[in-house]
Scaffold this active site. Structure first.
Site, PDB file in Angstrom:
ATOM      1  N   ALA A   1     -41.637 -72.809 -30.019  1.00  0.00           N
ATOM      2  CA  ALA A   1     -41.899 -73.951 -30.896  1.00  0.00           C
ATOM      3  C   ALA A   1     -41.749 -73.281 -32.462  1.00  0.00           C
ATOM      4  O   ALA A   1     -41.847 -73.851 -33.410  1.00  0.00           O
ATOM      5  CB  ALA A   1     -43.117 -74.700 -30.796  1.00  0.00           C
TER       6      ALA A   1
ATOM      7  N   ASP B   1     -42.650 -72.440 -23.629  1.00  0.00           N
ATOM      8  CA  ASP B   1     -42.859 -73.433 -24.968  1.00  0.00           C
ATOM      9  C   ASP B   1     -42.244 -72.507 -26.186  1.00  0.00           C
ATOM     10  O   ASP B   1     -42.816 -71.391 -26.414  1.00  0.00           O
ATOM     11  CB  ASP B   1     -43.989 -73.806 -25.042  1.00  0.00           C
ATOM     12  CG  ASP B   1     -44.443 -74.510 -26.116  1.00  0.00           C
ATOM     13  OD1 ASP B   1     -43.529 -75.067 -26.806  1.00  0.00           O
ATOM     14  OD2 ASP B   1     -45.394 -75.205 -26.019  1.00  0.00           O
TER      15      ASP B   1
ATOM     16  N   TRP C   1     -52.478 -74.390 -27.011  1.00  0.00           N
ATOM     17  CA  TRP C   1     -52.384 -75.358 -27.815  1.00  0.00           C
ATOM     18  C   TRP C   1     -53.227 -76.784 -27.094  1.00  0.00           C
ATOM     19  O   TRP C   1     -52.909 -76.941 -25.829  1.00  0.00           O
ATOM     20  CB  TRP C   1     -51.062 -75.842 -28.329  1.00  0.00           C
ATOM     21  CG  TRP C   1     -50.640 -76.887 -28.821  1.00  0.00           C
ATOM     22  CD1 TRP C   1     -51.299 -77.322 -30.105  1.00  0.00           C
ATOM     23  CD2 TRP C   1     -49.744 -78.140 -28.697  1.00  0.00           C
ATOM     24  NE1 TRP C   1     -50.915 -78.421 -30.643  1.00  0.00           N
ATOM     25  CE2 TRP C   1     -49.750 -78.766 -29.547  1.00  0.00           C
ATOM     26  CE3 TRP C   1     -48.771 -78.277 -27.506  1.00  0.00           C
ATOM     27  CZ2 TRP C   1     -49.090 -80.104 -29.668  1.00  0.00           C
ATOM     28  CZ3 TRP C   1     -48.120 -79.437 -27.443  1.00  0.00           C
ATOM     29  CH2 TRP C   1     -48.426 -80.437 -28.416  1.00  0.00           C
TER      30      TRP C   1
ATOM     31  N   LYS D   1     -40.722 -76.851 -36.310  1.00  0.00           N
ATOM     32  CA  LYS D   1     -41.304 -75.988 -37.454  1.00  0.00           C
ATOM     33  C   LYS D   1     -39.999 -74.986 -37.866  1.00  0.00           C
ATOM     34  O   LYS D   1     -39.816 -74.720 -39.158  1.00  0.00           O
ATOM     35  CB  LYS D   1     -42.159 -75.010 -36.875  1.00  0.00           C
ATOM     36  CG  LYS D   1     -43.592 -75.620 -36.739  1.00  0.00           C
ATOM     37  CD  LYS D   1     -43.818 -76.282 -35.370  1.00  0.00           C
ATOM     38  CE  LYS D   1     -45.276 -76.818 -35.323  1.00  0.00           C
ATOM     39  NZ  LYS D   1     -45.449 -77.594 -34.242  1.00  0.00           N
TER      40      LYS D   1
HETATM   41  C1  LMR Z   1     -50.106 -77.856 -34.392  1.00  0.00           C
HETATM   42  O1  LMR Z   1     -50.572 -77.043 -33.338  1.00  0.00           O
HETATM   43  O2  LMR Z   1     -51.049 -77.707 -35.391  1.00  0.00           O
HETATM   44  C2  LMR Z   1     -48.708 -78.186 -34.248  1.00  0.00           C
HETATM   45  O3  LMR Z   1     -48.323 -77.956 -33.372  1.00  0.00           O
HETATM   46  C3  LMR Z   1     -48.945 -79.787 -34.521  1.00  0.00           C
HETATM   47  C4  LMR Z   1     -49.392 -80.698 -33.431  1.00  0.00           C
HETATM   48  O4  LMR Z   1     -48.703 -81.512 -33.260  1.00  0.00           O
HETATM   49  O5  LMR Z   1     -50.368 -80.316 -32.778  1.00  0.00           O
END
Ligand code: LMR
Length: 389
Positions: free
Chosen positions: A209, A207, A126, A242
């Site tokens: 999520a 993590d 991410w 989520k």
């Molecule tokens: C995403 O990766 O789309 C989500 O985790 C939202 C974000 O905050 O980036």
């Protein structure tokens, strides 16, 4: 003084939300930011969340401060959901945070306060991970995680890289539903990772999520649960955005598993201090909702059932996408076996921009797609547009 500032680019993922909104073409498709959407394209509020909110409206008697650690009942219930029986009896510090990002930032600050200097991130991960850890002053090192053309998790390369990490380095792992690839780590690979982390003296930061969006609520936490019982110290960053659909309520928690109650208590006091000097106290509403749901058998059962039907919808879209897209990209048969909201397609930035310009299909330039953004009725048409590339 402000004229000394340099302009900063918008977060590319969040900027997509605005770009999509202002596109007035019919049939536009949003595969951008990671939010669940239903067959009508809406991001629904869970039934159990609505019910808990109604209950809170009637019964909550005060909005007085809760303190930097947040609500201990919420923290206990969320830990039970995340860690299950593996978490019981471990010396653990817990602090409620503004979402999973807040949990990651507190974790990063705690690592720095404890003398940690470096964190290992998978490639890809991410994008905000690196930004958060850098902002806290950590040095970033990387391990290979996923090969996009072949859609393979690069476990051997990951293990080799981590085997060279220095004692005291932190390593970021996704519990499941990897963002952005959907690539999963098998149970025996979690064991191997645990051994590397233990023998090298690394600090795992896990993590989590998307619990419940992959294989199931228990399955999505299985690797994490095994790991925390075997290593002396671990950090677990939990997001409720989520799994409970509480995105804008900013609900999450950071847990530090320590070698003793005494050390856990010191870790807790440091986390509380970091919270206090950063934002003082976490928002309450989302945590109160989650705590109400997890503390009530009927609401919890309804939440589990709604979450599992969301998972079922994502799985069936995955199957359709894998079948259609593999006509052009053979390796994308793998999409069916990946988990969670995301897959990472082997596209160039120019392909992504062409899809946006010519077909109003929105996704980040990395080629990540939010599978939960697709309606069953539009999958075939969307696949045809990808096949024009
Ligand atoms: C995403 O990766 O789309 C989500 O985790 C939202 C974000 O905050 O980036």
């Amino acid at each position: 003084m402000f004229d000394a500032l340099h302009p900063q680019p918008d977060d590319p993922l969040l900027a997509l939300i605005g770009l999509y909104k202002t596109d007035d073409r019919k049939g536009k498709v949003d595969l951008g930011v990671g939010v669940y959407r239903d067959e009508q394209g809406a991001t629904p509020i869970f039934r159990a969340v609505k019910a808990a909110e109604r209950r809170l409206l009637e019964t909550q008697e005060s909005k007085a401060y809760v303190g930097p650690e947040g609500d201990p009942v919420f923290l206990d219930r969320l830990w039970e959901l995340t860690a299950g029986s593996a978490g019981r009896g471990l010396a653990t510090a817990a602090v409620q945070t503004p979402g999973g990002s807040g949990a990651l930032r507190l974790a990063a600050d705690l690592i720095v306060r404890a003398g940690g200097r470096k964190i290992w991130l998978g490639v890809p991960t991410w994008p905000n991970h690196a930004s958060i850890f850098k902002a806290a002053g950590l040095e970033i090192a990387t391990y290979p995680f996923f090969d996009v053309p072949s859609q393979a998790v690069l476990f051997e390369s990951m293990a080799d890289a981590l085997a060279k990490a220095a004692p005291g380095d932190a390593v970021l792992l996704h519990a499941s539903c990897h963002n952005p690839t959907g690539g999963a780590i098998a149970p025996e690979q979690w064991k191997e990772l645990t051994e590397i982390i233990e023998s090298r003296g690394l600090l795992p930061l896990i993590d989590i999520a998307y619990q419940g969006f992959g294989k199931g609520i228990e399955e999505d936490a299985a690797g994490l649960r095994m790991l925390i019982t075997r290593v002396p110290e671990a950090l677990v960053a939990v997001s409720c955005s989520k799994s409970f659909g509480l995105y804008r309520e900013r609900t999450g928690a950071i847990y530090a598993v320590a070698a003793s109650d005494k050390i856990a208590s010191i870790a807790r006091s440091n986390l509380a201090l970091i919270a206090r000097v950063s934002y003082s106290m976490p928002p309450d509403h989302g945590a109160a909702v989650v705590s109400t749901i997890l503390g009530d058998d009927t609401l919890k059962a309804d939440w589990i059932s709604e979450l599992s039907s969301m998972r079922g919808r994502i799985t069936s879209i995955r199957d359709k996408l894998a079948a259609g897209m593999s006509r052009r990209w053979q390796s994308l048969t793998a999409v069916a076996g990946q988990e969670g909201m995301f897959s990472l397609l082997p596209l160039e930035e120019a392909d992504v921009l062409a899809l946006r310009a010519n077909h109003a299909i929105y996704m980040p330039t990395s080629g990540r797609i939010n599978i939960a953004g697709l309606k069953s009725a539009e999958v075939d048409a969307v696949i045809e547009k990808f096949l024009t590339l």
